[in-house]
Design a protein around this motif. Structure first.
Motif, mmCIF file in Angstrom:
data_model
loop_
_atom_site.group_PDB
_atom_site.id
_atom_site.type_symbol
_atom_site.label_atom_id
_atom_site.label_comp_id
_atom_site.label_asym_id
_atom_site.label_seq_id
_atom_site.Cartn_x
_atom_site.Cartn_y
_atom_site.Cartn_z
ATOM 1 N N LYS A 43 0.862 -1.208 0.000
ATOM 2 C CA LYS A 43 0.000 0.000 0.000
ATOM 3 C C LYS A 43 0.876 1.228 0.000
ATOM 4 O O LYS A 43 1.908 1.265 0.690
ATOM 5 C CB LYS A 43 -0.861 0.021 1.253
ATOM 6 C CG LYS A 43 -2.146 -0.707 1.083
ATOM 7 C CD LYS A 43 -3.138 -0.320 2.175
ATOM 8 C CE LYS A 43 -4.397 -1.158 1.995
ATOM 9 N NZ LYS A 43 -4.917 -1.649 3.240
ATOM 10 N N PHE A 45 1.091 5.363 0.750
ATOM 11 C CA PHE A 45 0.485 6.531 1.398
ATOM 12 C C PHE A 45 1.137 7.792 0.859
ATOM 13 O O PHE A 45 2.357 7.843 0.711
ATOM 14 C CB PHE A 45 0.713 6.476 2.920
ATOM 15 C CG PHE A 45 -0.172 5.488 3.622
ATOM 16 C CD1 PHE A 45 0.040 4.128 3.471
ATOM 17 C CD2 PHE A 45 -1.217 5.923 4.421
ATOM 18 C CE1 PHE A 45 -0.784 3.206 4.103
ATOM 19 C CE2 PHE A 45 -2.048 5.016 5.057
ATOM 20 C CZ PHE A 45 -1.832 3.656 4.906
ATOM 21 N N ALA A 61 -4.902 10.914 -3.820
ATOM 22 C CA ALA A 61 -5.934 9.975 -3.354
ATOM 23 C C ALA A 61 -6.686 9.376 -4.544
ATOM 24 O O ALA A 61 -6.968 8.172 -4.572
ATOM 25 C CB ALA A 61 -6.896 10.698 -2.410
ATOM 26 N N ASN A 66 -3.311 6.130 -0.162
ATOM 27 C CA ASN A 66 -3.904 6.500 1.122
ATOM 28 C C ASN A 66 -3.176 7.751 1.608
ATOM 29 O O ASN A 66 -2.217 8.193 0.968
ATOM 30 C CB ASN A 66 -3.740 5.375 2.133
ATOM 31 C CG ASN A 66 -4.673 4.209 1.823
ATOM 32 O OD1 ASN A 66 -5.505 4.309 0.922
ATOM 33 N ND2 ASN A 66 -4.523 3.127 2.543
ATOM 34 N N GLU A 68 -1.158 10.026 4.616
ATOM 35 C CA GLU A 68 -0.426 10.062 5.887
ATOM 36 C C GLU A 68 -0.383 11.507 6.346
ATOM 37 O O GLU A 68 0.070 12.389 5.591
ATOM 38 C CB GLU A 68 1.002 9.539 5.658
ATOM 39 C CG GLU A 68 1.826 9.429 6.912
ATOM 40 C CD GLU A 68 3.021 10.365 6.947
ATOM 41 O OE1 GLU A 68 3.339 10.851 8.036
ATOM 42 O OE2 GLU A 68 3.616 10.632 5.892
ATOM 43 N N GLU A 86 -10.712 6.084 7.915
ATOM 44 C CA GLU A 86 -10.077 4.813 8.327
ATOM 45 C C GLU A 86 -8.891 4.461 7.427
ATOM 46 O O GLU A 86 -8.141 3.537 7.706
ATOM 47 C CB GLU A 86 -11.093 3.665 8.410
ATOM 48 C CG GLU A 86 -11.751 3.224 7.137
ATOM 49 C CD GLU A 86 -12.945 4.108 6.717
ATOM 50 O OE1 GLU A 86 -13.197 5.147 7.346
ATOM 51 O OE2 GLU A 86 -13.595 3.730 5.721
ATOM 52 N N LYS A 87 -8.719 5.232 6.344
ATOM 53 C CA LYS A 87 -7.545 5.000 5.494
ATOM 54 C C LYS A 87 -6.446 6.024 5.748
ATOM 55 O O LYS A 87 -5.497 6.139 4.991
ATOM 56 C CB LYS A 87 -7.952 5.076 4.014
ATOM 57 C CG LYS A 87 -8.755 3.894 3.535
ATOM 58 C CD LYS A 87 -8.894 4.004 2.037
ATOM 59 C CE LYS A 87 -9.649 2.850 1.457
ATOM 60 N NZ LYS A 87 -9.833 3.038 0.016
ATOM 61 N N THR A 110 -5.835 4.787 13.039
ATOM 62 C CA THR A 110 -4.488 4.208 12.972
ATOM 63 C C THR A 110 -3.449 5.294 13.246
ATOM 64 O O THR A 110 -3.420 6.315 12.545
ATOM 65 C CB THR A 110 -4.236 3.578 11.579
ATOM 66 O OG1 THR A 110 -5.351 2.757 11.246
ATOM 67 C CG2 THR A 110 -2.973 2.730 11.588
ATOM 68 N N TRP A 265 3.417 -1.455 3.846
ATOM 69 C CA TRP A 265 3.039 -0.084 3.498
ATOM 70 C C TRP A 265 4.303 0.725 3.187
ATOM 71 O O TRP A 265 5.365 0.484 3.766
ATOM 72 C CB TRP A 265 2.353 0.614 4.681
ATOM 73 C CG TRP A 265 1.002 0.087 5.036
ATOM 74 C CD1 TRP A 265 0.352 -0.988 4.487
ATOM 75 C CD2 TRP A 265 0.129 0.603 6.051
ATOM 76 N NE1 TRP A 265 -0.863 -1.171 5.093
ATOM 77 C CE2 TRP A 265 -1.026 -0.212 6.055
ATOM 78 C CE3 TRP A 265 0.220 1.657 6.950
ATOM 79 C CZ2 TRP A 265 -2.090 0.023 6.926
ATOM 80 C CZ3 TRP A 265 -0.831 1.893 7.822
ATOM 81 C CH2 TRP A 265 -1.986 1.079 7.805
#
Ligand SMILES: Cc1ncc(COP(=O)(O)O)c(C=O)c1O
Length: 425
Positions: A43, A45, A61, A66, A68, A86-87, A110, A265
């Motif tokens: 993944k 970010f 996006a 995702n 950060e 949530e992402k 997270t 990630w």
């Protein structure tokens, strides 16, 4: 290129100078390229610290990254795009109680945890809000790395030293059920200088995770291995080839034992946005000086590009910090050296220099428009935007060469009342 230059000149006619111009198509292109050279199924970010412009975060996006974030204002940008909270990964040292609360209220679940104090604060708020929070332990591995701005492998303010985590492993076993340890976060530094350096950083990170997993006994579901993927800053240099990175990283990842099941990630800011951005400026003055030196004065300087820390030009010297909460000695800190440069900005400081290259290879006249490439990352918001109170340049987002969004970054003091103070975070 002539078309692009012409387009930029007409933008200056319409919106004035200086201007930051960002090509959103390039942001999306870089994301696709980066995904091709990262391990399959990992993944990606987008790190808003590189450039929090909403249009850029949105382009990242939309292209499948995702987000950060490391501050409430970066979080606000992500939320303004209706990006699923949530992402979002919330990272960074020195998180305040108020910002952790704001993030949890917004639905962030997270967090990367930097220290025991950070952990306690997040845990308290998870309990208070009765929200399940996933935690990545940010670790500073013991092993140093050459080739980048070292944020790990040396004593830094980032993350837990391995020994500190092992010594405190009891605390990890006593966490409330509102928080779940889901993995590790290791970030070696920005602008890693080659594919070899990146592969080496990932290799060190995996070794560290394997060591910790065997000793701490929790099986990570996620390994955030950072990134630091490079791109030239404010120059036309060739970008570093990452063409064998996927194979090399996949091979390394396949050798994992304890953490073999963990999802991988990566985070990237610079690589994704640097090439999208150009700073367009106007030559205000040209001054001759001793020893054949010339100073080309632009309408942009370190208030808009690089700033002192971004260009590593903080003057070497000492600063004294007086702790006024108790009678303590002052602390003296070394800072970085600055250099003299000859393309300068309009600020009343000799530090306001963009380059020391006195052999400028193009001829310039007063009134000329110039463009500084590859400044879409760590450009405006990494600069001394409020110094001398000059306005920030208008920022223009293009798609297909057409203006799609315009922004201005506000600076300047706003007087606040005692009542209003409570609502400012
Ligand atoms: C934790 C963390 N993640 C991601 C980034 C973004 O790095 P880059 O812009 O080099 O991709 C940084 C930059 O300092 C960082 O500290």
């Amino acid at each position: 290129m002539q078309d692009t230059f012409g387009n930029w000149r007409s933008l200056v006619e319409e919106f004035g100078s200086p201007l930051y111009v960002y090509d959103l198509d390039i942001v999306e292109q870089r994301i696709q390229e980066l995904k091709q050279v990262l391990p399959a199924n990992s993944k990606l970010f987008y790190s808003l610290k590189a450039n929090p412009l909403p249009a850029i975060a949105n382009a990242a996006a939309t292209a499948g990254a995702n987000l950060e974030v490391s501050s409430v204002n970066e979080l606000k940008v992500a939320c303004s795009l209706n990006f699923p909270t949530e992402k979002i990964l919330y990272t960074g040292p020195g998180k305040t109680n108020a910002e952790i609360q704001t993030a949890i209220e917004a639905g962030v679940n997270t967090f990367s945890v930097e220290s025991w104090a950070d952990l306690a604060c997040i845990e308290n708020n998870a309990q208070k809000y009765e929200q399940k929070i996933r935690l990545l332990l940010r670790v500073n591995p013991v092993t140093p790395l050459q080739g980048g701005l070292a944020m790990s492998g040396a004593p830094t303010q980032f993350g837990f030293e391995e020994s500190v985590l092992l010594d405190g492993s009891e605390k990890l076993n006593q966490l409330s059920s509102w928080v779940e340890l889901v993995g590790y976060h290791i970030y070696y530094g920005t602008q890693l200088d080659s594919e070899d350096t990146i592969v080496n950083a990932v290799s060190i990170a995996i070794d560290c995770v394997e060591r910790l997993t065997s000793k701490l006994g929790f099986i990570p579901q996620i390994l955030d291995l950072g990134g630091g993927f490079p791109w030239p800053f404010a120059n036309q240099n060739q970008s570093v080839s990452l063409c064998n990175m996927r194979d090399r990283l996949e091979k390394l990842l396949s050798q994992r034992q304890h953490s073999a099941a963990a999802e991988i990630w990566f985070e990237s800011g610079r690589y994704i946005t640097a090439s999208s951005g150009t700073l367009i400026a106007t030559v205000l003055d040209i001054k001759e000086a001793k020893n054949n030196s010339r100073f080309v004065v632009l309408d942009t300087g370190i208030n808009h590009l690089g700033g002192m820390s971004g260009l590593r030009r903080i003057p070497r010297g000492y600063i004294s910090i007086n702790n006024i909460s108790a009678e303590k000695d002052s602390i003296e800190t070394d800072t970085l050296k600055h250099e003299r440069l000859s393309v300068v900005g309009p600020l009343c400081s000799p530090l306001d220099c963009l380059t020391s290259n006195t052999d400028i290879s193009f001829s310039v006249n007063i009134g000329d428009i110039v463009a500084i490439p590859n400044v879409g990352a760590y450009g405006l918001t990494a600069s001394l935007v409020a110094f001398l109170s000059r306005p920030a340049p208008i920022e223009i987002a293009l798609r297909g060469g057409k203006v799609v969004e315009l922004y201005t970054l506000r600076t300047g003091h706003e007087r606040i009342t005692m009542q209003k103070k409570e609502s400012i975070k």
